[in-house]
Enzyme design. Sequence first.
Site, short mmCIF file in Angstrom:
data_model
loop_
_atom_site.label_atom_id
_atom_site.label_comp_id
_atom_site.label_asym_id
_atom_site.label_seq_id
_atom_site.Cartn_x
_atom_site.Cartn_y
_atom_site.Cartn_z
N HIS A 82 -6.30 -8.62 7.78
CA HIS A 82 -4.85 -8.48 7.87
C HIS A 82 -4.28 -9.35 9.00
O HIS A 82 -4.95 -9.60 10.00
CB HIS A 82 -4.54 -7.00 8.14
CG HIS A 82 -3.10 -6.64 8.05
ND1 HIS A 82 -2.29 -6.61 9.17
CD2 HIS A 82 -2.33 -6.31 6.99
CE1 HIS A 82 -1.07 -6.25 8.79
NE2 HIS A 82 -1.07 -6.06 7.47
N PHE A 93 0.88 -1.16 0.00
CA PHE A 93 0.00 0.00 0.00
C PHE A 93 0.92 1.22 0.00
O PHE A 93 2.10 1.09 0.32
CB PHE A 93 -0.92 -0.01 1.23
CG PHE A 93 -2.12 -0.90 1.07
CD1 PHE A 93 -2.89 -0.84 -0.08
CD2 PHE A 93 -2.50 -1.80 2.06
CE1 PHE A 93 -4.00 -1.66 -0.25
CE2 PHE A 93 -3.61 -2.62 1.90
CZ PHE A 93 -4.37 -2.56 0.74
N GLY A 105 5.00 5.89 26.35
CA GLY A 105 5.65 6.98 25.63
C GLY A 105 4.97 7.21 24.29
O GLY A 105 4.59 6.28 23.60
N SER A 154 -1.65 -2.06 13.70
CA SER A 154 -1.46 -3.24 14.55
C SER A 154 -1.72 -2.90 16.01
O SER A 154 -2.38 -3.67 16.73
CB SER A 154 -0.05 -3.78 14.39
OG SER A 154 0.24 -4.09 13.05
N THR A 194 -6.12 -6.45 2.77
CA THR A 194 -4.79 -6.16 2.26
C THR A 194 -4.49 -6.89 0.95
O THR A 194 -3.81 -6.36 0.08
CB THR A 194 -3.74 -6.51 3.32
OG1 THR A 194 -4.17 -5.92 4.54
CG2 THR A 194 -2.39 -5.97 2.97
N TYR A 224 -6.74 8.39 36.68
CA TYR A 224 -6.91 9.14 35.44
C TYR A 224 -8.37 9.09 34.98
O TYR A 224 -8.83 9.98 34.30
CB TYR A 224 -6.01 8.57 34.32
CG TYR A 224 -4.55 8.90 34.51
CD1 TYR A 224 -4.17 10.05 35.17
CD2 TYR A 224 -3.58 8.05 34.03
CE1 TYR A 224 -2.84 10.36 35.34
CE2 TYR A 224 -2.24 8.35 34.19
CZ TYR A 224 -1.86 9.50 34.86
OH TYR A 224 -0.55 9.79 35.03
#
Length: 491
Positions: free
Chosen positions: A185, A85, A349, A146, A243, A329
């Site tokens: 996929h 792609f 992160g 993913s 895909t 949170y």
Amino acid sequence: MAMRAEDTIDLRTWAHRAADWTADYRDGLDALPVRPRVVPGSIAAEIAAAPPEAAEPMEAIFADFDRVIAPGMTHWQHPRFFAYFPGNAAPAAVVAEMLVAGMSAQCMLWQTSPAATELETRVLDWLRQALDLPATFQGVIHDTASSATLAAVLTMRERALGFTGNATGLAGGPRLRIYASGEVHSSIDKAVRIAGIGEDNLVRVPTAGPTRGMDPTGLEAAIAADRAAGHKPAGIIACVGGTSVGALDDVTAIAAIANREGLHLHVDAAWAGAAMICPEFRPLWEGVAAADSVVMNPHKWLGAPFDCSTYFVRAPGDLVRTLAIHPEYLKTYGRDGMVNYSEWSIQLGRRFRALKLWFLIRAHGLEGLRAMIRDHVAWSRDLAARLGAEPDFEIVTEPMLSLFTFRHLSAADGAADAHNLALVEAINDDGRTYLTQTRVDGRIAIRLQVGSFQTTAADLDIAFEAITEIARRLDSATTVTEPLSRARTAG
Ligand SMILES: *Cc1c(COP(=O)(O)O)cnc(C)c1O
């Protein structure tokens, strides 16, 4: 003696050099083979086996980059990249990436970079509007589809277990079941593995019809059989633009079943989703408003440099409840408008990915992006029609947006798979264009998608020439015992 990094490297000089290099590189792509002509190991052999103890001059490092690395790259921004792609990197978004690297902020929490968080919220809502998803959807940027799909499968798992799985694990619990077609996929298989559900519990629903969509009756039957067997259905993954050949599930029908069965429906539109900024393509994912989550990769067709995958969810509460590691949170979520996106993602992160989307969408406008996607779809249809009109080519799957598959009908009867595999290799060694293969109903077909921002109609002509010329050259190189026409009518 203390030395600052800036004392050794003049950032201004080298950033300018890098910018000049990048602009020259992009301008010169057309003349390069799309896939480099290198043999495995040849590049590693040019790289020192051990790290330097002493500092090296930037001049030497840069020269080695230019000499060893750049020629060994596959050129994803090449105008005749028709493999896999697309992986577009619009210049405006490349500039944003440079700025992001310069600031190198870690954007895990609102307070670790307020602008990154607030821009992400805003730009994802721009994209939501551009895709015409209902205002009930909220978005977050993941690195890849993913990861987004893993987040969806984990949410499915936790919803099905009443949000106890994270604490108690899966041992001794019910057998969770996830439903998808065989066209999805491999990231779905991987997510089911990583989520601890087990690949054996990824139920493959049969597909039917030319769009290779999941058969809704088959889906209902599979769910009913699992319930009867005492298993616990957890969720469904629909694919909009598979895909291999762009398979398309009927999202409306599947959403109705998901709703009736109380199952989370995740829609994987990682590639095709970008086209939904064009109203005329939205019927392809009709019903998506009733899904629970949708993934679309702006790093494919839309022009955001890798990586940038957008994940839209209807109930962020379920996602946060699944991924948040600090329950406190949850208390701030949705109350004062402060979002900590690390609670919406797998990793803690986070890179600042929203900036490139903001630059991209503003620099092109939605109309500019739509125009490119529309061209790609039209050119793909043209090329499929041209190849299909050649007596020795067949179109295996018709264009789904800008993706189609074809096959060269070799004179060497009975060796079609080997011939077409050899053809892809020969085309890619030639360098004028770059294609990949897939398997359709057990047989090799060659995939071609049009999606590079650099592509012009003339590039499709070059691809047509390269494909037909190389196919016929290969064919005449193999032993031909009877004329092509006879071989074909006999077969
Ligand atoms: C490309 C693609 C993926 C995987 O995307 P990553 O971002 O590389 O993880 C998943 N699903 C579909 C339909 C895709 O086209």
